[in-house]
Scaffold this motif. Structure first.
Motif: not given
Lengths: 382, 273
Positions: A351-356, B180-186, B218-228, B233-237
């Motif tokens: 449940w870590c959003p970035v998977g740590i 749980a759903k792969g939905i990008p979330c801020l 940076d950490a969150l946008t890296a994950q957004f890229r993993v989510l596709g 789109e990242i700049e826009r969100i």
């Protein structure tokens, strides 16, 4: 001797008839959550999960097993140590003073259905921290809870209870107590059946009222074997080292900078952790100023305000906050409570959003520690 | 008995939605009207009482030279100044102009651009005058507004946590939509206060409460890229109601803890001067 149940309907019905609010796993919002169950058919029959760092997906199973999945987004902490609870309220008197009163409501009488062995340990950890047996709010909630364990036969990719000092089963041949009944689920072409062990007098008394059959020795052996094999199929491990010494010896490790670069400091790991217990209080007043309330709410060491002392937060960097969490969980928890704060459920990984991944971070710390002690020629602290 | 405290509500560049939240406090509105004297609130009444005011709620951003003067006069007449909403606290969606050519917008949008006097940037109130408390959101949260007014009436510090929305999702038992759903979330980088409304309805947080106390974009946008998500789109969100605040918090070299910590018993935000 274990017995065999071919359905959980009578169990849920009997618990409800005894006045328990039965809480157990059920599917909601794309996950297996914990919620009050009216009937046994609300259990997640036929659902499994695929787990990874920062990822959780339900998957349909080939069988109708309800417990062939692992820890979901919530833990029993949600019910034993609720996210928000009122401590007291105050009313202004006609003479200008205040009358303060604790909430008078009795805590709900819960039956927990489907408690995993890791979570049973987590409840025990919470008992030690929050004071089961004392005269307090936690103890009043905790007292009289009926616990039905579901042994694990299918550990998840992120599970590591064995290397955290536990295991996938309770019952004969396993350590520990603290439960009333323990189920081991067998799902095959014959349907779903449960080998049931009683762990308490209350458990026996309830079992006596259910339409059980004798568990034939081969069936019992299959159930025991499934749990034993699960112990060898953990998705992850913690290092075998003395973690208390490891965490105490790596306070200035470079790995903390590495993980700080990835950590969101969002607090999810602490919120899903079944043993993280920290809280803060919030005060409310109404617009007239005649009524005030104080509430306890979940707090996290990842909140900047958490370490706020006069002049500013003590732990102002992500590095310091992540380090605080991990060193407490795996290290200083021993000093404080005489055991580890981690039971190996894997929730913080999923449940870590970035998977740590707590196991990956701890292995990296161990490698750095080993390298540094080798450099000093002797590894005296190992 | 002393006179009730006076409350004033002011509008700058905004849509009025946050002021309407005050009128939308159906259950508490009569109580509020009983506890304070509403001295200036043009959205509700043309009757105006001269200042000074005990509490001013300020909606909207500063986009004109005239408004830059007016906010100073509002500040001078207000004992406590509370900014309400993403426009007042971050410049609002109109701060998208800060990252474009406002002259181009003016010439394209208006038939008579010479009639439009506007500043190049849309800026939050705190860039112009000291602000005592901020209520985030687009729009603000009704419960937070009522609780803040109740706190100020009682003379105590309002409870305005700056931790992430994730705290509120977890407290209300919402399974993480990103995990749980792969939905990008801020949510992980956004300040709490809304009660984690959007994820409770199965969608990702779009950051209308602006940056949390700590932001690791940076950490969150890296994950957004993993989510596709792709770069656009990242700049826009990040580029919506709090575009300027998220830009400031996510600029390389921005301090790790960008927001000032809350000071116990002291005003929370006083950025100008």
């Amino acid at each position: 001797m274990p017995v065999l149940l071919t359905s959980l309907d009578p169990l849920v019905a009997a618990l409800r008839a005894d006045g328990y609010r039965v809480v157990g796993p059920t599917v909601r919002d794309g996950a297996i959550v914990l919620a009050e169950l009216d009937r046994a058919d609300m259990l997640p029959y036929g659902w499994g999960v695929r787990l990874g760092p920062g990822g959780y997906r339900l998957r349909e199973r080939d069988d109708r097993a309800a417990f062939a999945n692992s820890a979901g987004p919530q833990s029993w902490k949600q019910f034993l140590h609720p996210p928000r609870q009122q401590l007291w309220s105050a009313e202004r008197d006609s003479d200008g003073g205040f009358t303060v009163a604790e909430p008078a409501d009795e805590p709900p009488r819960y039956a927990f259905l489907g408690v995993r062995p890791c979570d049973l340990r987590a409840i025990s950890v919470l008992d030690h921290v929050l004071g089961a047996g004392a005269d307090n709010r936690y103890a009043r909630r905790r007292e009289g809870i009926f616990i039905v364990v579901a042994n694990c036969t299918e550990p998840g990719e992120t599970c590591f209870c064995v290397s955290a000092g536990g295991g996938p089963g309770v019952g004969p041949g396993h350590d520990g107590a603290g439960y009333d009944l323990a189920l081991t689920e067998l799902a095959d072409d014959d349907g779903v059946r449960y080998v049931v062990d009683a762990g308490s007098e209350d458990g026996w008394r309830l079992l006596d009222r259910l339409p059980y059959e004798a568990a034939e020795p081969p069936t019992t052996a299959r159930a025991r074997d499934a749990v034993a094999r699960a112990a060898d199929r953990m998705g992850r491990t913690l290092p075998a080292a003395d973690l208390r010494a490891l965490l105490a010896g790596t306070l200035e490790a470079a790995r903390w900078d590495d993980v700080a670069a990835r950590c969101l400091s969002c607090g999810n790991c602490t919120m899903v952790c079944p043993t993280c217990f920290c809280t803060s209080v919030e005060d409310t007043t109404d617009l007239t100023g005649d009524h005030a309330e104080r509430w306890l709410r979940w707090e996290s060491c990842f909140d900047l305000d958490f370490s706020y002392l006069h002049g500013g937060p003590v732990r102002s960097s992500r590095r310091s906050r992540y380090r605080q969490w991990l060193t407490h969980k795996l290290g200083t928890w021993h000093d404080q409570f005489g055991e580890s704060g981690c039971v190996g459920c894997g929730r913080c990984i999923v449940w870590c959003p970035v998977g740590i991944d707590i196991t990956e971070e701890t292995h990296a710390l161990a490698a750095e520690y080993e390298a540094s002690t080798d450099d000093r020629g002797g590894g005296a602290q190992r | 008995m002393s006179a009730p405290p006076t409350l004033a509500v002011w509008k700058f560049a905004s849509c009025d939605g946050c002021q309407l939240t005050l009128l939308d406090c159906e259950d508490e509105l009569l109580q509020i009207a009983g506890a304070v004297r509403i001295a200036h609130f043009l959205e509700a009444s043309r009757a105006v009482v001269e200042g000074p005011y005990d509490v001013s709620l300020v909606e909207g951003s500063i986009t004109t030279a005239a408004d830059a003067d007016r906010i100073r006069r509002v500040r001078d007449r207000s004992r406590i100044l509370v900014t309400i909403g993403a426009c007042a606290t971050a410049g609002g969606v109109q701060a998208l102009r800060n990252f474009a050519d406002v002259e181009e917008f003016r010439s394209v949008v208006y038939a008579k651009p010479e009639y439009v006097a506007t500043l190049a940037d849309s800026t939050p109130i705190a860039a112009h005058v000291p602000v005592d408390y901020e209520l985030r959101g687009c729009p603000i949260d009704r419960t937070q507004l009522v609780n803040t007014l109740a706190a100020l009436l009682a003379g105590r510090r309002p409870d305005l946590p700056m931790h992430s929305v994730c705290f509120e999702c977890k407290r209300r038992g919402t399974p993480c939509v990103m995990v749980a759903k792969g939905i990008p979330c801020l949510g992980p980088v956004t300040a709490a206060g809304c009660g984690a409304l959007c994820p409770a309805y199965g969608r990702g947080c779009y950051g209308c409460f602006g940056p949390a106390a700590t932001v690791n974009a940076d950490a969150l946008t890296a994950q957004f890229r993993v989510l596709g998500m792709d770069q656009a789109e990242i700049e826009r969100i990040f580029a919506t109601f709090n575009v300027a605040a998220f830009k400031a918090a996510t600029t390389p070299g921005a301090p790790e803890e960008h927001a000032a910590p809350a000071f116990l018993g002291m005003p929370q935000v006083r950025r100008a001067e």
